[in-house]
Write a protein that holds these residues in place. Structure first.
Motif, PDB file in Angstrom:
ATOM      1  N   ILE A  34      44.586  44.789  35.073  1.00 22.08           N
ATOM      2  CA  ILE A  34      43.773  44.770  33.785  1.00 22.08           C
ATOM      3  C   ILE A  34      43.779  43.648  33.060  1.00 22.08           C
ATOM      4  N   SER A  35      45.011  43.268  32.783  1.00 20.72           N
ATOM      5  CA  SER A  35      45.306  42.046  31.952  1.00 20.72           C
ATOM      6  C   SER A  35      44.421  40.680  32.506  1.00 20.72           C
ATOM      7  N   ILE A  36      44.734  40.602  33.574  1.00 22.56           N
ATOM      8  CA  ILE A  36      44.045  39.349  34.313  1.00 22.56           C
ATOM      9  C   ILE A  36      42.506  39.519  34.187  1.00 22.56           C
ATOM     10  N   GLU A  37      41.979  40.674  34.478  1.00 21.29           N
ATOM     11  CA  GLU A  37      40.611  40.604  34.615  1.00 21.29           C
ATOM     12  C   GLU A  37      40.028  40.739  33.254  1.00 21.29           C
ATOM     13  N   GLU A  38      40.862  41.303  32.367  1.00 24.06           N
ATOM     14  CA  GLU A  38      40.259  41.197  30.906  1.00 24.06           C
ATOM     15  C   GLU A  38      39.970  39.673  30.591  1.00 24.06           C
ATOM     16  N   LYS A  39      41.030  38.860  30.630  1.00 25.63           N
ATOM     17  CA  LYS A  39      40.825  37.735  30.553  1.00 25.63           C
ATOM     18  C   LYS A  39      39.667  36.839  31.092  1.00 25.63           C
ATOM     19  N   LEU A  40      39.421  37.255  32.307  1.00 20.78           N
ATOM     20  CA  LEU A  40      38.389  36.803  33.185  1.00 20.78           C
ATOM     21  C   LEU A  40      36.819  37.210  32.387  1.00 20.78           C
ATOM     22  N   TYR A  41      36.958  38.428  31.957  1.00 26.27           N
ATOM     23  CA  TYR A  41      35.722  39.005  31.384  1.00 26.27           C
ATOM     24  C   TYR A  41      35.332  38.214  30.169  1.00 26.27           C
ATOM     25  N   GLN A  42      36.651  38.148  29.149  1.00 29.75           N
ATOM     26  CA  GLN A  42      36.457  37.649  28.085  1.00 29.75           C
ATOM     27  C   GLN A  42      35.839  35.794  28.372  1.00 29.75           C
ATOM     28  N   ASN A  43      36.499  35.229  29.198  1.00 25.91           N
ATOM     29  CA  ASN A  43      36.156  33.843  29.546  1.00 25.91           C
ATOM     30  C   ASN A  43      34.753  33.702  29.953  1.00 25.91           C
ATOM     31  N   ASN A  44      34.047  34.741  30.658  1.00 24.22           N
ATOM     32  CA  ASN A  44      32.922  34.613  31.275  1.00 24.22           C
ATOM     33  C   ASN A  44      31.856  34.869  29.812  1.00 24.22           C
ATOM     34  N   LEU A  45      32.315  35.679  28.925  1.00 22.38           N
ATOM     35  CA  LEU A  45      31.397  35.826  27.698  1.00 22.38           C
ATOM     36  C   LEU A  45      31.236  34.673  26.811  1.00 22.38           C
ATOM     37  N   THR A  46      32.381  33.925  26.753  1.00 16.72           N
ATOM     38  CA  THR A  46      32.608  32.634  25.906  1.00 16.72           C
ATOM     39  C   THR A  46      31.720  31.536  26.428  1.00 16.72           C
ATOM     40  N   LYS A  47      31.221  31.535  27.726  1.00 14.98           N
ATOM     41  CA  LYS A  47      30.424  30.417  28.353  1.00 14.98           C
ATOM     42  C   LYS A  47      28.760  30.883  27.760  1.00 14.98           C
ATOM     43  N   LYS A  48      28.462  29.533  27.645  1.00 13.39           N
ATOM     44  CA  LYS A  48      26.988  29.711  27.279  1.00 13.39           C
ATOM     45  C   LYS A  48      26.021  30.302  28.389  1.00 13.39           C
ATOM     46  N   GLY A  49      25.353  31.478  27.945  1.00 12.48           N
ATOM     47  CA  GLY A  49      24.569  32.263  28.989  1.00 12.48           C
ATOM     48  C   GLY A  49      25.602  33.138  29.614  1.00 12.48           C
ATOM     49  N   GLY A  50      26.674  33.314  29.349  1.00 14.56           N
ATOM     50  CA  GLY A  50      27.750  34.171  29.923  1.00 14.56           C
ATOM     51  C   GLY A  50      27.267  35.592  29.814  1.00 14.56           C
ATOM     52  N   TRP A  51      27.591  36.577  30.650  1.00 11.67           N
ATOM     53  CA  TRP A  51      27.425  37.952  30.428  1.00 11.67           C
ATOM     54  C   TRP A  51      28.655  38.675  31.212  1.00 11.67           C
ATOM     55  N   LYS A  52      28.728  39.886  30.947  1.00 11.42           N
ATOM     56  CA  LYS A  52      29.785  40.900  31.475  1.00 11.42           C
ATOM     57  C   LYS A  52      28.788  42.203  32.144  1.00 11.42           C
ATOM     58  N   GLY A  53      29.366  42.501  33.658  1.00 19.15           N
ATOM     59  CA  GLY A  53      28.672  43.370  34.243  1.00 19.15           C
ATOM     60  C   GLY A  53      27.419  42.891  35.037  1.00 19.15           C
ATOM     61  N   TRP A  54      26.131  43.728  35.229  1.00 17.14           N
ATOM     62  CA  TRP A  54      24.998  43.330  35.811  1.00 17.14           C
ATOM     63  C   TRP A  54      23.948  42.608  35.168  1.00 17.14           C
ATOM     64  N   ARG A  55      23.209  41.994  35.556  1.00 22.11           N
ATOM     65  CA  ARG A  55      21.989  41.116  34.921  1.00 22.11           C
ATOM     66  C   ARG A  55      20.935  41.149  36.219  1.00 22.11           C
ATOM     67  N   ALA A  56      19.917  41.403  35.352  1.00 23.44           N
ATOM     68  CA  ALA A  56      18.634  41.274  36.456  1.00 23.44           C
ATOM     69  C   ALA A  56      18.120  39.900  36.636  1.00 23.44           C
ATOM     70  N   PHE A  57      17.763  39.546  37.951  1.00 18.87           N
ATOM     71  CA  PHE A  57      17.439  38.338  38.163  1.00 18.87           C
ATOM     72  C   PHE A  57      16.098  38.289  39.289  1.00 18.87           C
TER      73      PHE A  57
END
Length: 400
Positions: A133-156
């Motif tokens: 859970i700790s590893i994954e929370e860091k990865l989630y937060q890292n994704n959110l800090t990127k320009k255009g980043g998101w968590k979960g699912w996004r429509a393409f």
């Protein structure tokens, strides 16, 4: 964990070696019965062919064998964590898994599942879940800090479809909201989620990003999996191949621990089989754009020229760049020369070309392909810490 609890975990190792598959089969059957919503999260194709049960049995055994120093497994845990983030796994789902795993240990081990063993495995699972859970929370937060980043699912939206070979199509995916998308490391993947009418639930699959990062879209190149020897056709790949331009698809943010440092001075040796070409193409394009200019060798194997994905693109890059050398092994061919060989990949035949001082080696393909060429590189004198691999499907290999 206490010393007593660690001893109890070790006491279960012989049973895990002999009954591990029985345990994991029971676990998944139990969990899907009580929590059928998780069928939307797990790859049910790998449930049907037994790969997921084998992978979990191996993981549980490895954790028991290294219970004194689980830090040895951190690389594997980070790889699994990236996969979990691509599937949008939540802490609450760890509670569900823990409940059914511990219940399965009781039910399968029966009299061998003493109170001490259940207490030890409860503590061991809780500690492992906390690490994940700790590893994954860091990865989630890292994704959110990127320009255009998101968590979960996004429509393409599928903006273009290109036939790359007899069995592989490239799909260009643009964000439906027209907003930015984050960059990725060459070699990483995205997960797509598609509703499968014949199953009645959604199915996620990971697909390597097959191009250098372009700010407007992601490109995946998907092999249409045709079943053989009573193995059914690929549920998701066949469904994707039926998609048309304009169709919507759900995507998670780029993930993965298999990628190349394209600004490093180290030479690269890429070894791929079949659809394993996809992350290598991303690496090669990114490297070409970097302007580094140090040596790159690509060895690819496939059935024949009709199945050779990105053949013309690689040939063009090789014609225009003296830093690139490529070799291909066709199982079926009437032509053999310095570049084209007949048969399956034989790295020993290319020893003079691929054994390069300071090189990093990247292998991508199915489990037998990776194992064979990993061992070939070791035999040729390549150090283990210079070899990186991406296994399609559940992680079954423990060869590092």
């Amino acid at each position: 964990m206490t010393s007593k609890q660690k001893r109890s975990i070790k006491d279960t190792i012989p049973t895990l070696k002999t009954n591990g598959i029985d345990l994991t089969k029971h676990f998944y059957k139990r969990m899907f019965f009580h929590n059928p919503e998780l069928k939307n999260v797990f790859n049910m194709g790998n449930q049907a062919n037994g790969k997921q049960q084998n992978a979990l049995a191996g993981a549980v055994l490895a954790y028991a064998e290294h219970i004194e120093n689980p830090g040895i497994l951190i690389g594997t845990l980070e790889t699994i964590g990236n996969k979990h983030v691509s599937l949008n796994i939540t802490p609450e789902q760890y509670d569900i898994v823990g409940t059914h795993l511990l219940a399965s240990i009781k039910e399968v081990l029966a009299d061998k599942a003493t109170d001490d063993i259940i207490e030890a495995w409860t503590q061991a699972y809780n500690e492992l879940a906390a690490i994940m859970i700790s590893i994954e929370e860091k990865l989630y937060q890292n994704n959110l800090t990127k320009k255009g980043g998101w968590k979960g699912w996004r429509a393409f939206t599928i903006s273009s479809i290109v036939d790359e070979s007899k069995e592989i199509k490239s799909f260009y995916l643009e964000p439906k909201d027209k907003k930015d998308i984050p960059p990725y490391f060459p070699g990483q993947y995205i997960t797509v989620k598609i509703f499968i009418p014949s199953l009645g639930y959604e199915q996620p699959r990971q697909y390597s990003l097959s191009s250098v990062f372009i700010p407007n879209y992601y490109r995946i190149s998907v092999k249409k999996e045709i079943g053989m020897d009573r193995i059914p056709d690929g549920m998701v790949s066949n469904h994707i191949h039926e998609k048309v331009i304009g169709d919507e698809i759900w995507v998670s943010s780029p993930s993965g621990t298999f990628y190349a440092d394209i600004v490093s001075d180290d030479p690269l040796v890429l070894i791929s089989g079949g659809v394993g070409v996809t992350p290598m193409m991303s690496i090669l394009e990114a490297y070409s754009n970097s302007g580094m200019g140090n040596n790159v060798v690509w060895v690819h194997g496939c059935k024949n020229e009709e199945f050779h994905t990105f053949k013309s693109e690689v040939e063009l890059l090789q014609q225009n760049n003296d830093w690139l050398s490529s070799f291909v092994f066709y199982e079926e061919t009437e032509i053999e020369n310095e570049v084209v060989r007949k048969g399956r990949i034989d790295l020993s035949a290319l020893e003079a070309k691929i054994i390069i001082n300071g090189a990093k080696y990247y292998i991508c393909g199915p489990e037998p392909f990776i194992k064979a060429h990993y061992n070939s590189l070791i035999t040729l004198g390549v150090s283990r810490d210079s070899i990186f691999y991406e296994e399609f499907g559940p992680q079954l290999l423990q060869i590092n």
